[in-house]
Scaffold this active site. Structure first.
Site, mmCIF file in Angstrom:
data_model
loop_
_atom_site.group_PDB
_atom_site.id
_atom_site.type_symbol
_atom_site.label_atom_id
_atom_site.label_comp_id
_atom_site.label_asym_id
_atom_site.label_seq_id
_atom_site.Cartn_x
_atom_site.Cartn_y
_atom_site.Cartn_z
ATOM 1 N N SER A 91 6.329 -42.385 -33.971
ATOM 2 C CA SER A 91 7.514 -41.536 -34.142
ATOM 3 C C SER A 91 8.722 -42.404 -34.449
ATOM 4 O O SER A 91 8.628 -43.637 -34.490
ATOM 5 C CB SER A 91 7.768 -40.740 -32.873
ATOM 6 O OG SER A 91 8.252 -41.625 -31.879
ATOM 7 N N LYS A 92 9.847 -41.736 -34.615
ATOM 8 C CA LYS A 92 11.074 -42.437 -35.000
ATOM 9 C C LYS A 92 11.419 -43.588 -34.048
ATOM 10 O O LYS A 92 12.025 -44.558 -34.453
ATOM 11 C CB LYS A 92 12.244 -41.444 -35.033
ATOM 12 C CG LYS A 92 12.142 -40.487 -36.187
ATOM 13 C CD LYS A 92 13.512 -39.931 -36.583
ATOM 14 C CE LYS A 92 13.405 -39.078 -37.814
ATOM 15 N NZ LYS A 92 12.764 -37.776 -37.539
ATOM 16 N N ARG A 93 11.007 -43.436 -32.799
ATOM 17 C CA ARG A 93 11.286 -44.510 -31.832
ATOM 18 C C ARG A 93 10.702 -45.840 -32.300
ATOM 19 O O ARG A 93 11.151 -46.906 -31.904
ATOM 20 C CB ARG A 93 10.648 -44.186 -30.480
ATOM 21 C CG ARG A 93 11.409 -43.191 -29.658
ATOM 22 C CD ARG A 93 10.721 -42.992 -28.316
ATOM 23 N NE ARG A 93 9.345 -42.541 -28.491
ATOM 24 C CZ ARG A 93 8.277 -43.221 -28.096
ATOM 25 N NH1 ARG A 93 8.415 -44.387 -27.517
ATOM 26 N NH2 ARG A 93 7.066 -42.742 -28.283
#
Ligand code: GLU
Length: 475
Positions: A243-245
């Site tokens: 994910s964006k993390r």
């Protein structure tokens, strides 16, 4: 004939995980001399957008994942779009209703929630009386269509996961058409898969739990379901869902960060699949030959940006300099160079890339290395200049300039002989002189070998820069 499809929903840019799904479908199709279909699943009207669709098509083309058919409207193939096929889904849905395999459900969301909370959802509208229906109609309710789930176990014989059994009773009657006449994902996907004669559904494991629903719909139309292959998920280095993390997660971000299509293609193929001999660098054709769905890993794939970067640097070395030069143009433009000046200097750019490409990790590294060669007015990094402007350095540079002016032909071997001889005669360290010259000529302390560098710059520019450096008091 093998027919596979990639079916993205245009609700975001092409995610790394989805790109891998697309690639595996593509490889499987090419390997089996089959057909690769692209289908845009855009029935979620709130979340789909044209911009994302365009982005996905563009990224697929960039990756080289070309699809083989589409609606016949002339020109290059468009993808199939579910939104253009609504009538088809409606016809099939009507057929199921008339055969008693689907029915209208009038419940509101709140009612369903209540029933689910009380004793589990009970397929409330399966057996309504005419009066009940009339009452719902009079209240102005709009029905959805639910699929009547038969009482039976459903077995998925998955190419990657083996036999997966879903027991009878594990599914409630599910919605196939929303009240606005738009099909749900489950319904549209099945109608399309058999209409498009898809033989293998290769998709993420997150869809495995949907598969019994899909198989039941296939069967309700007397269709034999395709073969399923549910690929492991793509996780970040910390083993949580990518994910964006984890930083860049879309193909687009990697493109913009200077990654090469070949490297991305190669790297994605190794996420969850490996060759028998664990080879890592695979040209596209070889991947197509060696790829097999059966040897895909069941366990989740870990996306490792550092490994991708390494692979990219390998491809930067393999690729011909002329191609790297072309691919670098947008990055040079972004770095502020005019298109005309880039075009004018294309040969120089290619030569520098030739000398420097061992050091490049991405296309983004190119402008900095090219800069001293195509910038007309270089500046000298003042932080570094202190040691280069001592009276001693100035004297050496002035003396060497006299000799440089005499040099003919202005070629690297001749330059090297002359400069080394100069150092010997003047009893100065070669390293120091090389350093000083490089700085005067480029304003930086890194770059290709000094003599190659001078040859590329040419005599006139080299002389001009050294002269300017000598009189420049600014730095
Ligand atoms: N549109 C679905 C998705 O983006 C894919 C469905 C499928 O491959 O069957 O997850």
């Amino acid at each position: 004939m093998v027919r596979v499809r990639f079916a993205p929903s245009p609700t975001g840019y092409l995610h790394i995980g989805n790109a891998r799904t697309a690639l595996f479908n593509y490889l499987f199709a090419r390997k089996n001399k089959g057909v690769f279909v692209l289908r845009i699943e855009d029935t979620d009207l709130d979340r789909s957008s044209d911009e994302f669709e365009k982005g996905i098509l563009d990224d697929l083309r960039w990756l080289g994942l070309s699809w083989d058919e589409g609606p016949d409207i002339g020109g290059p193939y468009q993808p199939y779009r579910q939104i253009e096929r609504l009538n088809l889904y409606r016809e099939y849905a009507t057929r199921l209703v008339s055969e008693g395999k689907a029915y209208q459900c009038w419940c509101t969301k709140e009612e369903i929630e209540e029933r689910t909370k009380a004793k589990g959802y009970d397929n409330y509208c399966r057996n309504l009386t005419d009066e009940q229906i009339a009452k719902f109609k009079s209240e102005g309710r709009k029905p959805v269509l639910r699929f009547k789930v038969p009482e039976k176990d459903v077995v998925v014989n998955d190419i990657i996961r083996g036999i997966v059994r879903f027991e009878s009773g594990s599914l409630n009657d599910f919605v196939i058409m929303k009240s606005n006449g738009v099909p749900t994902f489950h319904f549209a996907v099945v109608i399309d898969d058999f209409e498009m004669k898809i033989t293998h559904v290769i998709r993420g494991e997150d869809h495995l739990s949907n598969t019994p629903k899909h198989i039941l719909i296939f069967e309700s139309f007397g269709q034999i379901p395709p073969q399923f292959a549910h690929m492991s998920m793509t996780l970040g280095p910390d083993r949580t869902r990518l994910s964006k993390r984890h930083g860049a997660t879309s193909v687009r971000q990697y493109r913009e960060n200077g990654f090469l299509s070949d490297a991305m293609f190669n790297y994605l193929a190794l996420l969850g699949w490996s060759s028998k001999d664990n080879q890592e660098i695979f040209p596209r054709e070889k991947l197509i030959q060696e790829f097999s769905i059966e040897s895909c890993n069941k366990s989740n794939a870990i996306f490792d940006p550092a490994k991708l970067l390494w692979m990219n640097s390998q491809y930067m070395k393999i690729k011909p300099s002329s191609e790297i030069a072309k691919l670098s143009i947008p990055f040079l433009e972004k770095a502020g160079y005019e298109k005309s000046s880039i075009e004018k200097n294309m040969k120089t750019i290619e030569r520098v890339i030739d000398l420097e490409k061992e050091k490049f990790k991405t296309l983004k590294d190119v402008p900095e290395r090219i800069s001293p060669f195509i910038t007309e007015d270089i500046t000298w990094n003042s932080g570094l200049s202190q040691k280069f402007k001592s009276p001693e350095a100035t004297r050496i540079l002035s003396d060497i300039l006299v000799e440089i002016k005499e040099i003919e032909p202005f070629e690297k071997t001749v330059l090297e002989d002359m400069i080394r001889k100069f150092c010997e005669e003047k009893k100065v360290k070669t390293g120091e002189v090389f350093h000083l010259l490089r700085f005067a000529l480029t304003g930086v302390t890194k770059g290709p070998g000094l003599f190659e560098l001078m040859e590329i710059l040419g005599k006139e520019v080299s002389i001009k820069r050294i002269e300017k450096f000598l009189v420049n008091k600014e730095y």
